[in-house]
Motif scaffolding. Structure first.
Motif, PDB file in Angstrom:
ATOM      1  N   UNK A 109       2.937  22.185  33.818  1.00 16.16           N
ATOM      2  CA  UNK A 109       3.670  21.980  35.065  1.00 16.16           C
ATOM      3  C   UNK A 109       4.852  21.036  34.866  1.00 16.16           C
ATOM      4  N   UNK A 110       4.715  20.105  33.920  1.00 12.39           N
ATOM      5  CA  UNK A 110       5.808  19.160  33.656  1.00 12.39           C
ATOM      6  C   UNK A 110       6.842  19.742  32.701  1.00 12.39           C
ATOM      7  N   UNK A 111       6.392  20.468  31.670  1.00 16.89           N
ATOM      8  CA  UNK A 111       7.302  21.060  30.695  1.00 16.89           C
ATOM      9  C   UNK A 111       7.227  22.581  30.778  1.00 16.89           C
ATOM     10  N   UNK A 112       6.452  23.177  29.854  1.00 19.51           N
ATOM     11  CA  UNK A 112       6.289  24.636  29.869  1.00 19.51           C
ATOM     12  C   UNK A 112       5.041  25.005  29.068  1.00 19.51           C
ATOM     13  N   UNK A 113       4.803  26.320  28.968  1.00 21.18           N
ATOM     14  CA  UNK A 113       3.589  26.805  28.314  1.00 21.18           C
ATOM     15  C   UNK A 113       3.553  26.464  26.832  1.00 21.18           C
ATOM     16  N   UNK A 114       4.682  26.573  26.139  1.00 17.47           N
ATOM     17  CA  UNK A 114       4.668  26.339  24.689  1.00 17.47           C
ATOM     18  C   UNK A 114       4.361  24.880  24.358  1.00 17.47           C
ATOM     19  N   UNK A 115       4.832  23.932  25.202  1.00 16.93           N
ATOM     20  CA  UNK A 115       4.526  22.518  24.966  1.00 16.93           C
ATOM     21  C   UNK A 115       3.050  22.250  25.209  1.00 16.93           C
ATOM     22  N   UNK A 509      13.484  17.406  29.143  1.00 12.73           N
ATOM     23  CA  UNK A 509      12.927  18.711  29.480  1.00 12.73           C
ATOM     24  C   UNK A 509      12.090  19.286  28.328  1.00 12.73           C
ATOM     25  N   UNK A 510      11.685  20.528  28.505  1.00 14.17           N
ATOM     26  CA  UNK A 510      10.679  21.124  27.625  1.00 14.17           C
ATOM     27  C   UNK A 510      11.177  21.385  26.208  1.00 14.17           C
ATOM     28  N   UNK A 511      12.361  21.975  26.058  1.00 14.06           N
ATOM     29  CA  UNK A 511      12.822  22.333  24.714  1.00 14.06           C
ATOM     30  C   UNK A 511      12.992  21.110  23.825  1.00 14.06           C
ATOM     31  N   UNK A 512      13.605  20.069  24.381  1.00 12.66           N
ATOM     32  CA  UNK A 512      13.800  18.841  23.608  1.00 12.66           C
ATOM     33  C   UNK A 512      12.461  18.249  23.188  1.00 12.66           C
ATOM     34  N   UNK A 513      11.494  18.264  24.085  1.00 16.16           N
ATOM     35  CA  UNK A 513      10.168  17.716  23.784  1.00 16.16           C
ATOM     36  C   UNK A 513       9.464  18.532  22.717  1.00 16.16           C
ATOM     37  N   UNK A 514       9.512  19.841  22.832  1.00 15.10           N
ATOM     38  CA  UNK A 514       8.825  20.717  21.886  1.00 15.10           C
ATOM     39  C   UNK A 514       9.381  20.555  20.474  1.00 15.10           C
ATOM     40  N   UNK A 515      10.711  20.583  20.342  1.00 15.58           N
ATOM     41  CA  UNK A 515      11.336  20.447  19.027  1.00 15.58           C
ATOM     42  C   UNK A 515      11.034  19.064  18.438  1.00 15.58           C
ATOM     43  N   UNK A 516      11.129  18.019  19.270  1.00 17.76           N
ATOM     44  CA  UNK A 516      10.844  16.659  18.807  1.00 17.76           C
ATOM     45  C   UNK A 516       9.399  16.526  18.333  1.00 17.76           C
ATOM     46  N   UNK A 550      13.142  13.235  21.324  1.00 20.88           N
ATOM     47  CA  UNK A 550      13.257  14.052  22.537  1.00 20.88           C
ATOM     48  C   UNK A 550      14.392  13.559  23.432  1.00 20.88           C
ATOM     49  N   UNK A 551      14.491  12.249  23.600  1.00 17.11           N
ATOM     50  CA  UNK A 551      15.575  11.676  24.419  1.00 17.11           C
ATOM     51  C   UNK A 551      16.933  11.981  23.793  1.00 17.11           C
ATOM     52  N   UNK A 552      17.032  11.851  22.473  1.00 18.42           N
ATOM     53  CA  UNK A 552      18.287  12.135  21.769  1.00 18.42           C
ATOM     54  C   UNK A 552      18.677  13.599  21.906  1.00 18.42           C
ATOM     55  N   UNK A 553      17.708  14.503  21.686  1.00 21.84           N
ATOM     56  CA  UNK A 553      17.997  15.931  21.801  1.00 21.84           C
ATOM     57  C   UNK A 553      18.428  16.297  23.218  1.00 21.84           C
ATOM     58  N   UNK A 554      17.759  15.691  24.214  1.00 21.60           N
ATOM     59  CA  UNK A 554      18.095  16.010  25.596  1.00 21.60           C
ATOM     60  C   UNK A 554      19.500  15.529  25.957  1.00 21.60           C
ATOM     61  N   UNK A 555      19.835  14.329  25.493  1.00 23.12           N
ATOM     62  CA  UNK A 555      21.145  13.772  25.821  1.00 23.12           C
ATOM     63  C   UNK A 555      22.278  14.517  25.128  1.00 23.12           C
ATOM     64  N   UNK A 556      21.996  15.099  23.970  1.00 21.48           N
ATOM     65  CA  UNK A 556      23.048  15.784  23.210  1.00 21.48           C
ATOM     66  C   UNK A 556      23.035  17.299  23.393  1.00 21.48           C
ATOM     67  N   UNK A 557      22.103  17.810  24.204  1.00 17.07           N
ATOM     68  CA  UNK A 557      21.998  19.253  24.407  1.00 17.07           C
ATOM     69  C   UNK A 557      22.832  19.681  25.599  1.00 17.07           C
ATOM     70  N   UNK A 558      23.137  20.989  25.714  1.00 19.21           N
ATOM     71  CA  UNK A 558      23.834  21.490  26.908  1.00 19.21           C
ATOM     72  C   UNK A 558      23.037  21.164  28.165  1.00 19.21           C
ATOM     73  N   UNK A 559      23.703  21.074  29.283  1.00 21.78           N
ATOM     74  CA  UNK A 559      23.064  20.660  30.532  1.00 21.78           C
ATOM     75  C   UNK A 559      21.930  21.586  30.933  1.00 21.78           C
ATOM     76  N   UNK A 560      22.090  22.885  30.714  1.00 19.06           N
ATOM     77  CA  UNK A 560      21.058  23.832  31.128  1.00 19.06           C
ATOM     78  C   UNK A 560      19.921  23.841  30.122  1.00 19.06           C
ATOM     79  N   UNK A 561      18.724  23.710  30.591  1.00 24.64           N
ATOM     80  CA  UNK A 561      17.539  23.738  29.722  1.00 24.64           C
ATOM     81  C   UNK A 561      16.680  24.950  30.130  1.00 24.64           C
TER      82      UNK A 561
END
Length: 561
Positions: A109-115, A509-516, A550-561
């Motif tokens: 509910x906070x991120x996504x299924x893959x996380x 968000x989810x993608x940054x967390x998963x990759x991190x 995760x914070x670094x990836x989120x801050x440097x990623x495109x706005x849309x997640x």
């Protein structure tokens, strides 16, 4: 083993298994099976949480740890009460509000299924390994000292746990753990008082503590900043807190214990009860090991407490050398006994005399360490496959060679009860995570409650069989209690970091967390493999790294997640 001990052992274990099976076999829903119908009171929660953590490894390895290294290991638990308070304030209210079955449901509910799936898989890997070790630990020691077949012991312990865990689920685990903790407390307290009663008549308990202190066994707190020292106040208060936060806050084997409580307040009270009783309990078990050290100042002991070590040199060219070292150890022990008595009976006012006896005692203790190391070298020359680290055999050697008939069976029941309680919790949690986070979440067809109840029992059985198979193929490590904590430390920091991101860092968000999380796990495993830092610090490393990435990836990623 005498037939009376066998009767006590079998009667104790049989009662626990049969009582747990018949009182909880009528589960009618997944909620009953996985959360015990939410009927548990705070004392049941507290004892169940404690029993889950206090495996047979605790009661086999911890006294041996203190025998060799003293009380310093208690620093490992310093951060636990702090972690309990944080979990009660942050984690538990969220879990209860969302009415989750597992801790990992929240992450979807906070991120996504893959996380959610990744975190659940990390739990399944580390807890699946730990489940095998909790069976293997008592089996290999009992096999060595009693001559029982190792594989048969693994299978017997595993089947006993599977019987009531598959049938009764969470409620069976909680009910049997109360009985198991009662057996454990009675057995350990009895052993402690027997050890002190076996000391010479003119050696009081305070004298025993004084002898232990003179031998360097009562150094409880180490405030040094030596990074290579595994147990210090700082590693306990920082690394230990992060490990406890991860274990009690995100490990399903613990989360499931307090999710079965009847209310939020009952969960919180149970955790606080555990948090403030656990440290004294570990202190007491370590003190028991220190008393064993004092006991063996006045009583002969083997060159190596593992019976396999002596068996390895018998009828070989190394037997004579090994026996000579054993004789030198006994002569050294006799000198130690005299020095310890003189030291204890010399009043503090005679400072110079007392200091001389203390120095003599320390030199003789060092001589003992050297003799044991030489003995280990001889064993390695005779057979390199033999485990010469004997920490896990010290307490069981005392039990079998010094306790009266009947009590030996009781103490063996303590060890096996502890193994069963931890393994039952682990199988229960592994099944819950598999069913709720993987199977139910990804099944394509709509299934009824009865289907998932059946699936829960089948997955419990599956994990039980896998744990037995792993136990049958495992090897004895440096110290079993450390192995379990090392396995946890490799994974827990990463998982904790994911949860802290979910709770507090809302913009990630989810993608940054998963990759991190994927990168962090690879780095932590590498750091552990290369032995760059003590394992307790891996918890802090994993947590800080996944959050920073995760914070670094989120801050440097495109706005849309």
């Amino acid at each position: 083993m005498h037939y009376l001990d066998l009767i006590v052992l079998l009667a104790t274990l049989s009662f626990i298994v049969i009582f747990g099976y018949y009182n909880t076999r009528k589960n009618t829903s997944v909620n009953d099976y996985l959360k015990g119908g939410n009927e548990a009171r705070w004392w049941t929660v507290g004892l169940s949480v404690m029993a889950t953590q206090a495996s047979a490894i605790t009661f086999l390895s911890t006294p041996g740890q203190a025998f060799h290294s003293g009380m310093g290991f208690v620093q490992f638990y310093i951060g636990l009460p702090i972690a309990m308070i944080i979990i009660c304030m942050v984690f538990v209210p969220i879990y209860h509000r969302l009415k989750v079955y597992t801790a990992y449901e929240y992450l979807e509910s906070r991120f996504d299924l893959k996380t959610r799936t990744l975190t659940a898989l990390l739990f399944l890997i580390q807890r699946g390994l730990a489940a095998g070790i909790t069976i293997f630990a008592p089996a290999i020691v009992l096999s060595a000292v009693l001559g029982w077949n190792l594989v048969s012991l693994n299978i017997i312990i595993g089947i006993l746990v599977i019987v009531y865990t598959v049938s009764g689920g969470t409620k069976a685990v909680s009910i049997t753990q109360k009985q198991q903790m009662a057996v454990i407390f009675i057995g350990m307290i009895t052993a402690f008082f027997l050890i002190t009663s076996y000391l010479p008549e003119n050696i009081t308990f305070s004298n025993a503590i004084e002898i232990a202190d003179a031998s360097g066994k009562m150094e409880i707190l180490d405030f040094s900043f030596d990074f290579d020292n595994r147990y210090t106040f700082w590693s306990g208060i920082i690394g230990g807190t992060f490990l406890a936060l991860s274990y009690f806050g995100t490990d399903q084997s613990q989360v499931q214990r307090y999710l079965s409580a009847s209310s939020l307040k009952q969960s919180q009270m149970g955790l606080i009860f555990n948090g403030f009783l656990k440290v004294p309990m570990q202190f007491f078990i370590l003190l028991l090991g220190v008393m064993l050290f004092v006991f063996y100042q006045f009583n002969n002991s083997p060159l190596n407490f593992n019976p396999a070590a002596k068996n390895a040199v018998e009828n070989t060219s190394y037997e004579k050398e090994y026996n000579q070292l054993q004789n030198q150890l006994e002569k050294n022990r006799q000198k130690k006994s005299t020095a310890a008595l003189n030291f204890a009976q010399t009043p503090a006012s005679q400072f110079d005399k007392k200091k001389a006896y203390k120095n003599e005692l320390q030199q003789l203790n060092q001589r003992e360490v050297e003799l044991r190391e030489k003995g280990n070298e001889v064993v390695n020359q005779a057979n390199k496959t033999i485990e010469t680290n004997d920490k896990d055999y010290v307490f069981i050697h005392f039990i079998l060679n010094n306790l009266p008939r009947g009590l030996i069976g009781l103490l063996l029941a303590v060890i096996l009860s502890a193994a069963m309680s931890s393994t039952a919790s682990e199988l229960n949690a592994l099944a819950s995570t598999t069913v709720i986070d993987l199977y139910k979440r990804n099944v394509s067809e709509e299934k009824n409650d009865a289907h998932f109840l059946k699936a829960s029992k089948l997955f419990t059985l599956m994990w039980g069989v896998l744990a037995i198979l792993f136990a049958c193929t495992a090897n004895l490590f440096d110290n079993l209690i450390q192995v379990v904590n090392i396995i946890g430390s490799i994974f827990y920091g990463n998982v904790l970091g994911i949860f802290l991101l979910a709770f507090f860092i809302k913009f990630v968000k989810s993608n940054a967390t998963f990759i991190a999380a994927c990168i962090t796990q690879a780095i932590v495993v590498t750091v552990w493999w290369l032995d760059i830092m003590p394992y307790l610090w891996l918890n802090l490393l994993g947590c800080a790294l996944v959050m920073a990435l995760a914070i670094t990836f989120q801050l440097t990623s495109p706005k849309k997640d």
